[in-house]
Design an enzyme around this catalytic site. Structure first.
Site, short mmCIF file in Angstrom:
data_model
loop_
_atom_site.label_atom_id
_atom_site.label_comp_id
_atom_site.label_asym_id
_atom_site.label_seq_id
_atom_site.Cartn_x
_atom_site.Cartn_y
_atom_site.Cartn_z
N ARG A 99 4.10 3.92 8.94
CA ARG A 99 3.34 5.17 8.85
C ARG A 99 2.01 5.09 9.61
O ARG A 99 1.28 4.10 9.49
CB ARG A 99 3.04 5.48 7.38
CG ARG A 99 2.12 6.67 7.18
CD ARG A 99 1.88 6.89 5.72
NE ARG A 99 1.12 5.80 5.15
CZ ARG A 99 -0.15 5.87 4.76
NH1 ARG A 99 -0.81 7.00 4.90
NH2 ARG A 99 -0.76 4.84 4.23
N HIS A 157 0.81 -1.22 0.00
CA HIS A 157 0.00 0.00 0.00
C HIS A 157 0.84 1.28 0.00
O HIS A 157 0.51 2.23 -0.68
CB HIS A 157 -0.88 -0.04 1.25
CG HIS A 157 -1.82 1.10 1.40
ND1 HIS A 157 -2.86 1.32 0.52
CD2 HIS A 157 -1.89 2.09 2.33
CE1 HIS A 157 -3.54 2.40 0.90
NE2 HIS A 157 -2.95 2.90 1.99
P1 FAD Z 1 0.89 10.40 -6.24
O1 FAD Z 1 -0.41 10.93 -5.82
O2 FAD Z 1 1.04 8.97 -6.40
O3 FAD Z 1 1.34 11.14 -7.57
C1 FAD Z 1 2.49 10.74 -8.26
C2 FAD Z 1 2.44 11.36 -9.64
O4 FAD Z 1 3.70 11.18 -10.29
C3 FAD Z 1 1.41 10.76 -10.56
O5 FAD Z 1 0.78 11.82 -11.24
C4 FAD Z 1 2.23 9.90 -11.52
O6 FAD Z 1 1.62 9.71 -12.76
C5 FAD Z 1 3.48 10.75 -11.62
N1 FAD Z 1 4.69 10.04 -12.03
C6 FAD Z 1 5.25 8.95 -11.46
N2 FAD Z 1 6.38 8.62 -12.11
C7 FAD Z 1 6.54 9.52 -13.12
C8 FAD Z 1 7.50 9.70 -14.14
N3 FAD Z 1 8.52 8.86 -14.31
N4 FAD Z 1 7.34 10.73 -15.00
C9 FAD Z 1 6.29 11.57 -14.91
N5 FAD Z 1 5.34 11.44 -13.96
C10 FAD Z 1 5.46 10.43 -13.08
N6 FAD Z 1 -2.94 8.48 2.44
C11 FAD Z 1 -3.56 9.23 3.37
O7 FAD Z 1 -2.93 10.07 4.01
N7 FAD Z 1 -4.89 9.07 3.60
C12 FAD Z 1 -5.65 8.17 2.93
O8 FAD Z 1 -6.85 8.08 3.14
C13 FAD Z 1 -5.02 7.36 1.95
N8 FAD Z 1 -5.72 6.41 1.29
C14 FAD Z 1 -5.10 5.72 0.28
C15 FAD Z 1 -5.85 4.82 -0.47
C16 FAD Z 1 -5.27 4.17 -1.54
C17 FAD Z 1 -6.07 3.18 -2.35
C18 FAD Z 1 -3.90 4.41 -1.86
C19 FAD Z 1 -3.25 3.71 -3.02
C20 FAD Z 1 -3.14 5.27 -1.08
C21 FAD Z 1 -3.73 5.94 -0.01
N9 FAD Z 1 -3.01 6.83 0.77
C22 FAD Z 1 -3.64 7.57 1.72
C23 FAD Z 1 -1.62 7.16 0.43
C24 FAD Z 1 -1.62 8.48 -0.36
O9 FAD Z 1 -2.71 8.49 -1.25
C25 FAD Z 1 -0.35 8.67 -1.12
O10 FAD Z 1 0.76 8.45 -0.31
C26 FAD Z 1 -0.28 10.10 -1.64
O11 FAD Z 1 -1.44 10.41 -2.37
C27 FAD Z 1 0.95 10.28 -2.50
O12 FAD Z 1 0.89 11.53 -3.12
P2 FAD Z 1 2.06 11.98 -4.07
O13 FAD Z 1 1.69 13.30 -4.60
O14 FAD Z 1 3.35 11.82 -3.38
O15 FAD Z 1 2.06 10.87 -5.23
C1 SIN Z 2 -7.49 4.06 4.30
O1 SIN Z 2 -8.46 4.73 4.01
O2 SIN Z 2 -7.54 3.04 4.99
C2 SIN Z 2 -6.15 4.49 3.81
C3 SIN Z 2 -5.57 5.45 4.74
C4 SIN Z 2 -4.09 5.59 4.53
O3 SIN Z 2 -3.47 4.83 3.79
O4 SIN Z 2 -3.52 6.48 5.16
#
Ligand code: FAD
Ligand code: SIN
Length: 520
Positions: free
Chosen positions: A384, A349
């Protein structure tokens, strides 16, 4: 077409977009993202964003919960900073248009998740990430200083190495001058020169077979920085979410939010027995490492493919109000949460580790910042706390913006960057070699480097990864670049880092658990 920009942001999730909005007041921002602009882990976030907003809560309690969850490996300074800045960052994202649910008294409807001693998770029903992504992209679209290039794949960051200078690991003066990006339309690799580059590429759940992460989560940022000889840390701490929906054939897995357990759902075995009391006093709401390991153990001991989440006692209207998408999804596969238990299993995850950054989100490479899931800030330690990652992304993007906007004034675009060298490469004869290797890697990581590890399993994983690595590098040498090949290389790189870090960690802590080690 080569380009120059003040700020290059790689990735369009919460981290990249929130940085871009702020930095746009100080120069031109170019966001490149490898899929559609909204495709990201962010879009799928369900539970919400943790922050102290209630009068009955306190920063100190959120700090203690985060530290306890991190099992002794958090950087307490980072934890204190993130928690104490949470309120301001939440106010900002609300100003940008994100809406969080409120109760009948007009107060935020705060949810609870594993490891939290209080209800403190702001949410938008059960699709908080979708709402955040929507609001940020709407603000981005009307901002004249920000350009978004979707379907552009960052292949590598540009450093002195590309200018023919020798760069050694641990060298202090590695600098980043932008990135090489593959344009999906022209199939050309373009040079993007930047004064400041921000890695916001998210996590790497796709390195496992069973994951909640969408296809884009291939650890590209972690791999690019590792290749550029930058510091990457804590890669052994891969968080498995305890409750992904068991729905054979569906990949990635649909998540059943931890907030469902926060609302009272209980984990049970196939014969309806509760089991979490055997593992932790907090039962189904213990921290994720403990719950995922407990489920893994119950499944192995009983020979079952899943356990159940029992939500039948939660009032139906309450369930539907808070979790409309989960409710819909269950109905769509013939499960009625009010009368049936939901089959669930753990799935990869979240990556707690990543590109090592300081309190300003600056990496070990000059002019290169890393924010969001691809970064290792010290907030999460060995595990985390739920819903702390969206918060971390906002806080560190803000810190990065404060620092980078000053830095940018003293940096010029680097001249003399050579064009991407594609000489001697041909169109691949068989793309299937790439897909086979991706699947093989995912299987070996799930089999040998999952929730419970051992020295023997890690050794096997390393040996098999090395074979896949050699095969893929041979392909890379002679094949025209494709996003699929780049992703496979990055996944192999991340797998290698996880395995090596797991081998080096000689005590069980947080998410790292080996049958050959003692627990600290
Ligand atoms: P992302 O949102 O993953 O964005 C990464 C971006 O980089 C994307 O646009 C991708 O296309 C782009 N990218 C990647 N590689 C390249 C490349 N080589 N070239 C160009 N673009 C690229 N966290 C919480 O705090 N609360 C929650 O409720 C929660 N629920 C979750 C539920 C699910 C199903 C998942 C999968 C995760 C959840 N998380 C949650 C974790 C959280 O969503 C992520 O850690 C967070 O959104 C990451 O944000 P980010 O901007 O770092 O990366
Ligand atoms: C969830 O809704 O259980 C995801 C929350 C998280 O990954 O922080």
């Amino acid at each position: 077409m080569d380009r120059n920009t003040d700020f290059l942001v790689i990735g369009s999730g919460i981290a990249g977009l929130s940085f871009a909005l702020k930095a746009s007041a100080h120069g031109k921002v170019l966001i490149i993202t490898k899929a559609a602009a909204d495709e990201s882990n962010t879009k799928y976030a369900q539970g919400g964003i943790a922050a102290v907003t209630a009068a009955t809560d306190s920063f100190e309690e959120h700090i203690i919960d985060t530290l306890q969850c991190g099992d002794g490996l958090c950087d307490e300074k980072a934890v204190r900073m993130v928690v104490s800045e949470s309120k301001k960052r939440i106010e900002e994202i609300i100003e940008w248009g994100a809406q969080f649910d409120k109760n009948a008294d007009g107060e935020y409807d705060l949810a609870r998740e594993g490891g939290h001693s209080k209800h403190r998770v702001l949410h938008h029903k059960d699709n908080t990430g979708f709402e955040i992504e929507r609001a940020l992209l709407e603000s981005i679209r009307v901002n004249p200083n920000i350009e978004v290039l979707s379907h552009h794949f960052a292949v590598d960051i540009i450093t002195q190495h590309h200018l023919g200078e020798e760069v050694r690991k641990g060298t202090e003066n590695i600098e980043c001058f932008g990135a090489y990006a593959l344009n999906y339309q022209t199939h050309q690799v373009e040079i993007i020169r930047a004064k400041i580059t921000v890695m916001a590429t998210g996590g790497a759940g796709q390195v496992y077979k069973t994951t909640t992460n969408p296809l884009i989560a291939t650890g590209d940022g972690m791999a690019m920085v590792y290749r550029a000889k930058g510091a990457v840390d804590h890669m052994e701490f891969v968080q498995f979410h305890p409750t992904a929906l068991f729905n054979p054939g569906e990949s990635p897995c649909f998540l059943i939010s931890e907030a469902v357990r926060g609302a009272g759902a209980i984990l049970k075995t196939a014969d309806g027995e509760e089991f979490m009391q055997k593992y932790d006093d907090r039962k189904s709401l213990a921290s994720r490492d403990i719950v995922a390991r407990a489920i893994d153990n119950e499944m192995k001991v009983r020979g079952d493919e899943y356990v159940y989440l029992d939500c039948r006692h939660i009032p139906e209207d309450e369930f539907i109000r808070h979790f409309p998408n989960i409710h819909q999804k269950c109905l769509a596969i013939g499960i009625h949460p009010h009368t049936d238990m939901i089959p669930v299993l753990p799935a990869a995850h979240y990556f707690c580790g990543g590109i090592r950054v300081d309190e300003n989100a600056l990496s070990s490479i000059g002019q290169l910042y890393a924010v969001g899931e691809c970064a290792c800030t010290g907030l999460h330690g060995a595990n985390r706390l739920a819903s702390n990652s969206l918060l971390e992304a906002l806080v560190y993007s803000h810190r990065a913006y404060l620092h980078a906007s000053l830095q940018a004034k003293n940096v010029a675009w680097r001249e003399g960057i050579p064009a991407w060298d594609a000489e001697g490469t041909k169109q691949p004869g068989e793309r299937v070699l790439i897909t086979h290797n991706r699947r093989e890697l995912q299987s070996l990581m799930s089999n040998y480097v999952g929730i419970v590890r051992s020295d023997e399993r890690l050794k096997r994983a390393l040996e098999r990864t090395e074979i896949i690595y050699r095969e893929t590098e041979m392909l890379y040498e002679k094949t025209v670049l494709s996003p699929e090949l780049c992703e496979l290389r990055n996944l192999i790189n991340v797998a290698y880092q996880v395995i090596k870090a797991a081998m080096a960690r000689r005590v069980n802590v947080g998410l790292h658990y080996s049958t050959d080690l003692l627990t600290s």
